[in-house]
Write a protein that holds these residues in place. Sequence first.
Motif, PDB file in Angstrom:
ATOM      1  N   ALA B  81       0.821  -1.217   0.000  1.00 53.67           N
ATOM      2  CA  ALA B  81       0.000   0.000   0.000  1.00 53.67           C
ATOM      3  C   ALA B  81       0.856   1.269   0.000  1.00 53.67           C
ATOM      4  CB  ALA B  81      -0.918  -0.006   1.216  1.00 53.67           C
ATOM      5  N   SER B  82       0.377   2.245  -0.772  1.00 57.31           N
ATOM      6  CA  SER B  82       1.044   3.550  -0.798  1.00 57.31           C
ATOM      7  C   SER B  82       0.007   4.642  -0.541  1.00 57.31           C
ATOM      8  CB  SER B  82       1.735   3.762  -2.148  1.00 57.31           C
ATOM      9  OG  SER B  82       0.772   3.800  -3.183  1.00 57.31           O
ATOM     10  N   THR B  83       0.499   5.815  -0.159  1.00 58.13           N
ATOM     11  CA  THR B  83      -0.432   6.891   0.215  1.00 58.13           C
ATOM     12  C   THR B  83      -1.311   7.316  -0.965  1.00 58.13           C
ATOM     13  OG1 THR B  83       1.325   8.512  -0.194  1.00 58.13           O
ATOM     14  CG2 THR B  83       1.020   7.763   2.083  1.00 58.13           C
ATOM     15  N   ASN B  84      -0.845   7.160  -2.190  1.00 62.02           N
ATOM     16  CA  ASN B  84      -1.675   7.550  -3.333  1.00 62.02           C
ATOM     17  C   ASN B  84      -2.776   6.530  -3.633  1.00 62.02           C
ATOM     18  OD1 ASN B  84      -0.332   5.506  -4.654  1.00 62.02           O
ATOM     19  ND2 ASN B  84       0.844   6.837  -6.000  1.00 62.02           N
ATOM     20  N   GLN B  85      -2.833   5.488  -2.836  1.00 62.45           N
ATOM     21  CA  GLN B  85      -3.946   4.541  -2.941  1.00 62.45           C
ATOM     22  C   GLN B  85      -5.031   4.825  -1.913  1.00 62.45           C
ATOM     23  OE1 GLN B  85      -1.451   0.917  -2.875  1.00 62.45           O
ATOM     24  NE2 GLN B  85      -2.196   0.507  -4.945  1.00 62.45           N
ATOM     25  N   THR B  86      -4.878   5.886  -1.179  1.00 55.81           N
ATOM     26  CA  THR B  86      -5.953   6.352  -0.306  1.00 55.81           C
ATOM     27  C   THR B  86      -7.128   6.767  -1.188  1.00 55.81           C
ATOM     28  OG1 THR B  86      -4.505   7.083   1.482  1.00 55.81           O
ATOM     29  CG2 THR B  86      -6.636   8.189   1.284  1.00 55.81           C
ATOM     30  N   SER B  87      -8.278   6.133  -0.971  1.00 57.92           N
ATOM     31  CA  SER B  87      -9.403   6.361  -1.870  1.00 57.92           C
ATOM     32  C   SER B  87     -10.644   5.646  -1.347  1.00 57.92           C
ATOM     33  CB  SER B  87      -9.065   5.832  -3.265  1.00 57.92           C
ATOM     34  OG  SER B  87     -10.076   6.158  -4.207  1.00 57.92           O
ATOM     35  N   MET B  88     -11.768   5.868  -2.043  1.00 53.39           N
ATOM     36  CA  MET B  88     -12.976   5.070  -1.837  1.00 53.39           C
ATOM     37  C   MET B  88     -12.957   3.954  -2.874  1.00 53.39           C
ATOM     38  SD  MET B  88     -15.909   4.358  -0.474  1.00 53.39           S
ATOM     39  CE  MET B  88     -16.680   5.733   0.373  1.00 53.39           C
ATOM     40  N   TYR B  89     -13.085   2.721  -2.420  1.00 50.19           N
ATOM     41  CA  TYR B  89     -13.091   1.565  -3.313  1.00 50.19           C
ATOM     42  C   TYR B  89     -14.506   0.985  -3.365  1.00 50.19           C
ATOM     43  CZ  TYR B  89      -8.077   1.881  -3.458  1.00 50.19           C
ATOM     44  OH  TYR B  89      -6.801   2.332  -3.665  1.00 50.19           O
ATOM     45  N   LEU B  90     -15.001   0.818  -4.580  1.00 49.76           N
ATOM     46  CA  LEU B  90     -16.360   0.310  -4.792  1.00 49.76           C
ATOM     47  C   LEU B  90     -16.307  -0.984  -5.586  1.00 49.76           C
ATOM     48  CD1 LEU B  90     -18.068   3.672  -5.668  1.00 49.76           C
ATOM     49  CD2 LEU B  90     -18.778   2.211  -3.807  1.00 49.76           C
ATOM     50  N   CYS B  91     -16.974  -1.979  -5.075  1.00 52.02           N
ATOM     51  CA  CYS B  91     -17.141  -3.238  -5.779  1.00 52.02           C
ATOM     52  C   CYS B  91     -18.522  -3.238  -6.431  1.00 52.02           C
ATOM     53  CB  CYS B  91     -17.034  -4.389  -4.777  1.00 52.02           C
ATOM     54  SG  CYS B  91     -17.393  -6.015  -5.462  1.00 52.02           S
ATOM     55  N   ALA B  92     -18.640  -3.861  -7.600  1.00 51.04           N
ATOM     56  CA  ALA B  92     -19.929  -3.962  -8.271  1.00 51.04           C
ATOM     57  C   ALA B  92     -20.034  -5.314  -8.954  1.00 51.04           C
ATOM     58  CB  ALA B  92     -20.101  -2.838  -9.291  1.00 51.04           C
ATOM     59  N   SER B  93     -21.270  -5.717  -9.243  1.00 50.52           N
ATOM     60  CA  SER B  93     -21.474  -6.952  -9.986  1.00 50.52           C
ATOM     61  C   SER B  93     -22.639  -6.775 -10.947  1.00 50.52           C
ATOM     62  CB  SER B  93     -21.732  -8.140  -9.041  1.00 50.52           C
ATOM     63  OG  SER B  93     -22.987  -8.023  -8.411  1.00 50.52           O
ATOM     64  N   SER B  94     -22.659  -7.603 -12.007  1.00 54.76           N
ATOM     65  CA  SER B  94     -23.757  -7.545 -12.971  1.00 54.76           C
ATOM     66  C   SER B  94     -23.808  -8.859 -13.735  1.00 54.76           C
ATOM     67  CB  SER B  94     -23.573  -6.388 -13.949  1.00 54.76           C
ATOM     68  OG  SER B  94     -22.538  -6.664 -14.875  1.00 54.76           O
ATOM     69  N   PHE B  95     -24.946  -9.097 -14.408  1.00 52.05           N
ATOM     70  CA  PHE B  95     -24.994 -10.191 -15.371  1.00 52.05           C
ATOM     71  C   PHE B  95     -24.172  -9.791 -16.588  1.00 52.05           C
ATOM     72  CE2 PHE B  95     -27.565 -13.071 -13.222  1.00 52.05           C
ATOM     73  CZ  PHE B  95     -28.646 -12.428 -12.641  1.00 52.05           C
ATOM     74  N   ILE B  96     -23.741 -10.791 -17.322  1.00 51.32           N
ATOM     75  CA  ILE B  96     -22.829 -10.524 -18.429  1.00 51.32           C
ATOM     76  C   ILE B  96     -23.568 -10.028 -19.665  1.00 51.32           C
ATOM     77  CG2 ILE B  96     -22.814 -12.787 -19.540  1.00 51.32           C
ATOM     78  CD1 ILE B  96     -19.710 -12.576 -19.471  1.00 51.32           C
ATOM     79  N   LYS B  97     -24.843 -10.343 -19.783  1.00 52.51           N
ATOM     80  CA  LYS B  97     -25.571 -10.027 -21.010  1.00 52.51           C
ATOM     81  C   LYS B  97     -26.678  -9.018 -20.778  1.00 52.51           C
ATOM     82  CE  LYS B  97     -24.933 -14.370 -23.432  1.00 52.51           C
ATOM     83  NZ  LYS B  97     -25.590 -15.557 -24.004  1.00 52.51           N
TER      84      LYS B  97
END
Lengths: 111, 113
Positions: B81-97
């Motif tokens: 980890a580095s300080t420039n990776q300070t952030s909001m991380y969002l995971c998402a999912s969806s159907f492929i089609k």
Amino acid sequence: GQNIDQPTEMTATEGAIVQINCTYQTSGFNGLFWYQQHAGEAPTFLSYNVLDGLEEKGRFSSFLSRSKGYSYLLLKELQMKDSASYLCAVRDYTNAGKSTFGDGTTLTVKP
Amino acid sequence: DVKVTQSSRYLVKRTGEKVFLECVQDMDHENMFWYRQDPGLGLRLIYFSYDVKMKEKGDIPEGYSVSREKKERFSLILESASTNQTSMYLCASSFIKGNTEAFFGQGTRLTVV
């Protein structure tokens, strides 16, 4: 690749109508989504367009013109709770349904 | 009710630590995504996966890796980890089609000190 542009900020009055524009360039268009994101929360789905024309959902409508690479989200009868960021996202046909997001438009609704 | 669940809402880590962000979805979606969101830069795709053990680089994969051993789980790894990776991380999912939208987790605000 994809390039998506939308205005950074907009302000409108409660009860009014506002239109948020989105222009895009893509090599493999497979649909355009609009999401709403309140501060500190996750984005939530609002609308989807894949064919030209207008899709209406209650107070929200979304329009698409594929030939112009243009969409807009129309919000009617604005309420204070509509203050949020609105994200335009374009789905890529060639990459298993991956979407690229614009930077978002922050809408402030004033009394 | 559809759900995408991220393991932590807030996380503070030290520079150089290895960091794991976990995401689980219960909708049997094929696609899973990791984004980071920074003011003025919008949502940027780090990695995505369209099947178990499959992964594709997004727009900003440097400094990150991912793992998808089971369909419902997608992990984001910060190797050092580095300080420039300070952030909001969002995971998402969806159907492929088709005309299927993405569902997002509640986000993990990561601070690297």
